[in-house]
Design an enzyme around this catalytic site. Structure first.
Site, PDB file in Angstrom:
ATOM      1  N   HIS A  96       0.854  -1.191   0.000  1.00 26.32           N
ATOM      2  CA  HIS A  96       0.000   0.000   0.000  1.00 26.32           C
ATOM      3  C   HIS A  96       0.894   1.247   0.000  1.00 26.32           C
ATOM      4  CE1 HIS A  96      -2.842   3.064   1.297  1.00 26.32           C
ATOM      5  NE2 HIS A  96      -3.769   2.259   0.832  1.00 26.32           N
ATOM      6  N   GLU A 144      -4.023   2.654  -7.214  1.00 21.21           N
ATOM      7  CA  GLU A 144      -4.409   3.768  -6.341  1.00 21.21           C
ATOM      8  C   GLU A 144      -3.387   4.890  -6.473  1.00 21.21           C
ATOM      9  OE1 GLU A 144      -4.513   1.973  -2.301  1.00 21.21           O
ATOM     10  OE2 GLU A 144      -6.638   2.383  -2.418  1.00 21.21           O
TER      11      GLU A 144
HETATM   12  O1  LIG Z   1      -5.858   4.101   0.396  1.00 19.69           O
HETATM   13  C1  LIG Z   1      -6.988   3.819   0.038  1.00 19.69           C
HETATM   14  C2  LIG Z   1      -7.511   2.443   0.177  1.00 19.69           C
HETATM   15  O2  LIG Z   1      -6.464   1.524   0.447  1.00 19.69           O
HETATM   16  C3  LIG Z   1      -7.934   4.867  -0.496  1.00 19.69           C
HETATM   17  O3  LIG Z   1      -8.209   5.747   0.555  1.00 19.69           O
HETATM   18  P1  LIG Z   1      -9.450   6.745   0.412  1.00 19.69           P
HETATM   19  O4  LIG Z   1     -10.672   5.902   0.053  1.00 19.69           O
HETATM   20  O5  LIG Z   1      -9.569   7.379   1.772  1.00 19.69           O
HETATM   21  O6  LIG Z   1      -9.106   7.726  -0.669  1.00 19.69           O
END
Ligand SMILES: O=C(CO)COP(=O)(O)O
Length: 225
Positions: A96, A144
């Site tokens: 992550h 992400e």
């Molecule tokens: O890091 C995330 C999920 O692992 C995304 O975070 P948010 O949904 O708060 O933008």
């Protein structure tokens, strides 16, 4: 047991007070209720200290947020895969953006976790890292873009090309890898857009955790599927 049903919603509890301890259990129960009411697959990713309690109290899968690439032995403060498994974890998030790892360590954790029949969700930040992650044979790649995390600006609307491009790059390398997207996701339109871009679900956090009514926010999230 591998997660097979999509579309999929994975809620990363992170370390918010609103998703810790007793509140983590309440959040996991909301996920379980919405999954039962809608038939949509939902997964909780609590902090390590909450894994055992949640895995005993809810029927939905729970994932670790991170596993360290260590063997059993003299390691202080690490999260051992075997410990997470005994705590009821069905798998783990890997790499992550808030817990970045080196490539060799990502490979180690994917290989060890897959060997246990547990689920591997590798987080990536762009199309190139998504393609690289696909070559390591995880179950899921979650794209992400870090700059959108916690922003409330949904990746599926703000940077659709990164989702579409990651899906194409991943499927070109490993068609079995399923793609999720995350960062800023919170509404039914965000989830609908994510699926239309070729992802099979979402990885999200603050939009649900910080909502006045997380269960209603989850129902809204999947209301347009
Ligand atoms: O890091 C995330 C999920 O692992 C995304 O975070 P948010 O949904 O708060 O933008």
């Amino acid at each position: 047991m591998k997660i097979t049903q999509t579309p999929l919603v994975i809620l990363n509890f992170k370390t918010y007070i609103e998703s810790t301890g007793e509140k983590a259990l309440q959040l996991a129960r909301a996920l379980e209720e919405v999954s039962e009411e809608t038939g949509i697959s939902m997964v909780a990713a609590p902090q390590g200290a909450d894994l055992w309690r949640l895995s005993q109290e809810v029927k939905i899968p729970v994932l670790a947020q991170h596993i360290d690439p260590v063997e059993a032995g003299g390691h202080t403060g690490s999260m051992l895969l075997e410990c997470a498994k005994e705590a009821g974890a069905a798998g783990t998030l890997i790499n992550h953006s808030e817990q970045r790892m080196q490539l060799a360590d990502i490979e180690t954790v994917i290989r060890k976790t897959n060997a246990e029949g547990m689920n591997t969700v590798v987080c990536t930040n762009n199309i190139l890292t998504s393609a690289a992650a696909a070559a390591l044979n995880p179950d899921f790649v979650a794209i992400e873009p870090p700059e959108l995390i916690g922003s409330g600006i949904p990746v599926s609307q703000a940077e659709p090309e990164i989702v579409e491009g990651s899906v194409a790059a991943i499927k070109d390398i490993n068609p079995d890898v399923r793609v999720l997207c995350g960062a800023g996701i919170s509404t039914g339109d965000d989830m609908k857009a994510a699926l239309e871009l070729g992802s099979e679900g979402v990885l999200l956090a603050s939009g649900i955790i910080m909502a006045p009514d997380p269960k209603q926010a989850l129902l809204d999230l999947v209301s347009k599927i």
